[in-house]
Design an enzyme around this catalytic site. Sequence first.
Site, PDB file in Angstrom:
ATOM      1  N   GLU A 183      59.389  48.286  46.111  1.00 34.12           N
ATOM      2  CA  GLU A 183      59.417  48.824  47.477  1.00 34.12           C
ATOM      3  C   GLU A 183      57.997  48.707  48.044  1.00 34.12           C
ATOM      4  O   GLU A 183      57.716  47.833  48.854  1.00 34.12           O
ATOM      5  CB  GLU A 183      59.894  50.281  47.462  1.00 34.12           C
ATOM      6  CG  GLU A 183      59.972  50.918  48.826  1.00 34.12           C
ATOM      7  CD  GLU A 183      60.273  52.420  48.752  1.00 34.12           C
ATOM      8  OE1 GLU A 183      60.146  53.018  47.675  1.00 34.12           O
ATOM      9  OE2 GLU A 183      60.617  52.994  49.803  1.00 34.12           O
ATOM     10  N   HIS A 236      62.474  53.423  40.642  1.00 33.07           N
ATOM     11  CA  HIS A 236      62.016  52.983  41.963  1.00 33.07           C
ATOM     12  C   HIS A 236      61.019  51.843  41.752  1.00 33.07           C
ATOM     13  O   HIS A 236      59.948  52.052  41.152  1.00 33.07           O
ATOM     14  CB  HIS A 236      61.257  54.101  42.679  1.00 33.07           C
ATOM     15  CG  HIS A 236      62.109  55.085  43.418  1.00 33.07           C
ATOM     16  ND1 HIS A 236      62.741  56.122  42.802  1.00 33.07           N
ATOM     17  CD2 HIS A 236      62.404  55.192  44.743  1.00 33.07           C
ATOM     18  CE1 HIS A 236      63.379  56.841  43.723  1.00 33.07           C
ATOM     19  NE2 HIS A 236      63.198  56.299  44.908  1.00 33.07           N
TER      20      HIS A 236
HETATM   21 ZN   LIG Z   1      64.220  56.887  46.741  1.00 39.95          ZN
END
Ligand SMILES: [Zn+2]
Length: 356
Positions: free
Chosen positions: A211, A208
């Site tokens: 973001e 990840h």
């Molecule tokens: Zn996610």
Amino acid sequence: MTATRVDAEVIRRLPKAVLHDHLDGGLRPATVVELADAVGHTLPTTDPDELAAWYFEAANSGDLVRYIATFEHTLAVMQTREGLLRTAEEYVLDLAADGVVYGEVRYAPELNTNGGLMLAEVVETVQEGLAAGMVKAAAAGTPVRVGTLLCGMRMFDRVREAADLAVAFRDAGVVGFDIAGAEDGFPPADHLDAFEHLRRESVPFTIHAGEAHGLPSIHQALQVCGAQRIGHGVRLTEDIVDGKLGRLAGWVRDRRIALEMCPTSNLQTGAATSIAEHPITALKDLGFRVTLNTDNRLVSGTTMTREMSLLVDQADWTVEDLRTVTVNALKSAFIPFDERGALIEDVVLPGYEAAL
Ligand SMILES: [Zn+2]
């Protein structure tokens, strides 16, 4: 060839592939209510429709940390063998009903041990539930293959243990690894030992990144940790000016690194402002290997059919675009090359032909 527009019912029937979908973010509201009652956990409401609406509202905060806080009530019902078996089986059936033919489910086993289950027992139980779901889906004429990504929580200190689990269960349904949780303040390189271990063991992983935090997070995930894919990556557009790619954006496009993009989730956490202007469309048009994903179906009130429909309705996507992101997902899936090719040739491409 002229571009083809499609309506929602056609979209539902299209074969789909999803690479980024969290097990603990995708429970059925009615299941959360029933399981919470069984374990004595108090929910904001015991009406399934109201609970679904509560999740969507609570997740609509524009903040990743508050979005993640909504998981308290799903994780509360995933601490027992019964809870894990049921949610894993239903997870598969819900993907099949959405037209998904290949999915990668991810979750962090360390968040499922409050009821006394050991980490390995959590993984074994989820795999048992997923396998039962795959048998039922195939019997119903909607076969779906689901591979597992184990996650470590980046703000805690058990990431290396989760990586060890991914290595241990690689021949038992686990196909890769990820780190999840609050991105800002918890850079990927904090867990470099885990990623180096996975690389030595040849276990693929995604991270990840890009973001809540920007380019440095993506750079570190790829160039320091060695991720093969990026979860979200929406802020990669900060390295693209007037269509001209910076070095990092060029690396991502030219090395064919998949971006696991999740439009509705990004709107809720404030990482994007609208479907029409979500970076997935610009990145697709620039030739990046973009994939379309749900992230958390309950928390974001979405499905793959809904995400595809939103892009068709609000960002002028065509069926060719939907086919492209589906093939992209399979090209970058963590299962073996020959199995990916078979899914593309035998399932996805004929499915698109048949649907149109
Ligand atoms: Zn996610």
